[in-house]
Design an enzyme around this catalytic site. Sequence first.
Site, PDB file in Angstrom:
ATOM      1  N   HIS A  41       0.851  -1.194   0.000  1.00  0.00           N
ATOM      2  CA  HIS A  41       0.000   0.000   0.000  1.00  0.00           C
ATOM      3  C   HIS A  41       0.890   1.248   0.000  1.00  0.00           C
ATOM      4  CE1 HIS A  41      -2.087   3.113   2.622  1.00  0.00           C
ATOM      5  NE2 HIS A  41      -2.852   3.057   1.547  1.00  0.00           N
ATOM      6  N   HIS A 120       2.188  11.147  -0.760  1.00  0.00           N
ATOM      7  CA  HIS A 120       1.308  10.747   0.342  1.00  0.00           C
ATOM      8  C   HIS A 120       1.591  11.710   1.489  1.00  0.00           C
ATOM      9  CE1 HIS A 120      -0.173   7.787   3.596  1.00  0.00           C
ATOM     10  NE2 HIS A 120      -1.220   8.246   2.933  1.00  0.00           N
TER      11      HIS A 120
END
Length: 322
Positions: A41, A120
């Site tokens: 992920h 992110h």
Amino acid sequence: MSSSVESEPSLGELPMESWMSHLPCALWDTPLYQLAIPGSHNAITYCLDMNDRSPVDLTQPDMLQKLDKYMKPLIRPFVYKWAVTQEFTIKQQLDCGVRYCDLRIAHRPNDSSTDLYFYHGVYTTLTVETVLMEIREWLDAHPREVLILSFSHFLGLSQELHLLLLATIRNVFTSKLCPKTEVLTLRNLWALGHRVIVSYEHNLSSCHGELWPHIPYWWANKCRAEALIEEFEHRKQHGRPGGFFVTGINLTEDLKYICTHPTESLKDLVMSTYPALLGWVKEQTPGSKVGSLNIIAGDFITESRFVPTVVTLNEKLLKCSS
């Protein structure tokens, strides 16, 4: 006939850097979307830009962007502690057995170049092209492993930048790219030399033969393992998608959790819940039936028995066929 299966070594004991090439031949004709495949992920967060000049990504709440702008020394350490989901490089993750990579692509705001990055919380220091070249080098050294690269969550890309990214993907992987007309079994992909399946979360995928449609990602949006497991058990009752799909055992922290755990990090949260999550993973079954899982993705995937646990699930397919 189950005794012959039991006498073989556990799939979890295979060398993880080449586990696909070591799978028993009974699984060579099983579609990849029916195998249990370990995934990463937010795979490229090990190289987030620690330089204070790097902006917070534009998907973050306005409040965080304002706080970061005016209180950077206070806010930045918190952003990093909760934005890093993988600490090992892409080659190290692949060596550990990861075969699905969640790649989130951005063009930095106010950047006059056409360079693309991952993001992110903040943007990465490494460009997309650099990381793709590293993946290709790894593939050259592991000729029977197959990777699924999921390009998604595009941020700030114009149509021109999408086409440039597509050209980069083609230039880097050339004949290794698997066209979406192919039968997705190891035997077939090995015979044809196709090693990379690229899924692309954009309408471009419908008009380019080597771009597979976006792979659904089951995301529970929970910060407790028990709540995440409950959510997935509920989803499983409704059946699995027909092709590839991802079950993301990645926990999600909200601002309230971060503020009430000021000394912790995402890694602390993940490592404390991995025993419960892996206990649940061990009970899962790959395959085509209702309730089956396919790709299972997690955070800090090199830190636990995550990858061997997922790979071992494929033994259940052997027992079904014996």
